[in-house]
Write an enzyme that holds these catalytic residues in place. Structure first.
Site, PDB file in Angstrom:
ATOM      1  N   HIS A   7       0.729  -1.221  -0.039  1.00 52.71           N
ATOM      2  CA  HIS A   7       0.010  -0.056   0.007  1.00 52.71           C
ATOM      3  C   HIS A   7       0.917   1.234   0.239  1.00 52.71           C
ATOM      4  O   HIS A   7       1.798   1.328   0.581  1.00 52.71           O
ATOM      5  CB  HIS A   7      -0.921   0.001   1.162  1.00 52.71           C
ATOM      6  N   GLU A  52       1.026   4.041   1.731  1.00 53.41           N
ATOM      7  CA  GLU A  52       1.165   4.400   3.008  1.00 53.41           C
ATOM      8  C   GLU A  52       2.512   3.316   3.495  1.00 53.41           C
ATOM      9  O   GLU A  52       3.409   3.976   3.996  1.00 53.41           O
ATOM     10  CB  GLU A  52       0.249   4.321   4.083  1.00 53.41           C
ATOM     11  N   CYS A  73      -5.682   1.896   5.835  1.00 51.80           N
ATOM     12  CA  CYS A  73      -6.591   0.731   6.320  1.00 51.80           C
ATOM     13  C   CYS A  73      -5.963   0.232   7.544  1.00 51.80           C
ATOM     14  O   CYS A  73      -5.108   0.824   8.181  1.00 51.80           O
ATOM     15  CB  CYS A  73      -6.353  -0.351   5.296  1.00 51.80           C
ATOM     16  N   CYS A 100      -2.158  -0.486   7.464  1.00 46.24           N
ATOM     17  CA  CYS A 100      -1.519   0.544   7.511  1.00 46.24           C
ATOM     18  C   CYS A 100      -1.410   1.366   8.745  1.00 46.24           C
ATOM     19  O   CYS A 100      -0.473   1.831   8.978  1.00 46.24           O
ATOM     20  CB  CYS A 100      -1.991   1.506   6.331  1.00 46.24           C
TER      21      CYS A 100
END
Length: 139
Positions: free
Chosen positions: A53, A55, A82, A85
């Site tokens: 992801h 992040e 999410c 993350c």
């Protein structure tokens, strides 16, 4: 002076690049002491790795540059982090998170699993970050 909207514009560019490569259109960056120390785009499809992801990718870069304690850092992202993350954000003690789009089911601040804003975490993680849901246009 650079504000949250300035950094979010860069995230949008990174997200557009990710989308053009077939990934979800998410971009993220980390700022510390007014300087961008890491930026990344979503790469889970191109790298065939669900943990890529934007992040997490930005956090990986920031940790390599600045060490494992990111206290005082701000993470900007086009989408609400999410739960996965959020774990990394809390673990590395990022102080502030600014996001543009909420994520219904797995959002770390607004879903039924609000790890990003929970006080029920290991004590060594420190206090929860300030979380800002940015409106899309500067007023």
């Amino acid at each position: 002076m650079k504000d949250d909207y300035y950094y979010m514009e860069r995230c949008k560019v990174l997200g557009k690049s990710a989308g053009e490569k077939g990934n979800s259109p998410v971009g993220a960056l980390i700022v510390k002491d007014g300087n961008i120390i890491a930026e990344a785009e979503e790469a889970n499809k191109t790298k065939n790795d669900v943990t890529c992801h934007a992040e997490i990718e930005a956090i990986r870069i920031a940790v390599k540059k600045s060490g494992a304690d990111l206290s005082g850092a701000i993470l900007y992202t086009t989408h609400e982090p999410c739960v996965m993350c959020s774990y990394a954000i809390r673990f590395y003690r990022i102080s502030k998170v600014v996001y543009l789009h909420a994520v219904d089911h797995l959002g770390g601040a607004t879903s039924s699993m609000p790890l990003l804003v929970s006080n029920d975490v290991p004590p060594k993680w420190g206090k929860k970050p300030e979380v800002v849901h940015l409106i899309s246009e500067k007023q």
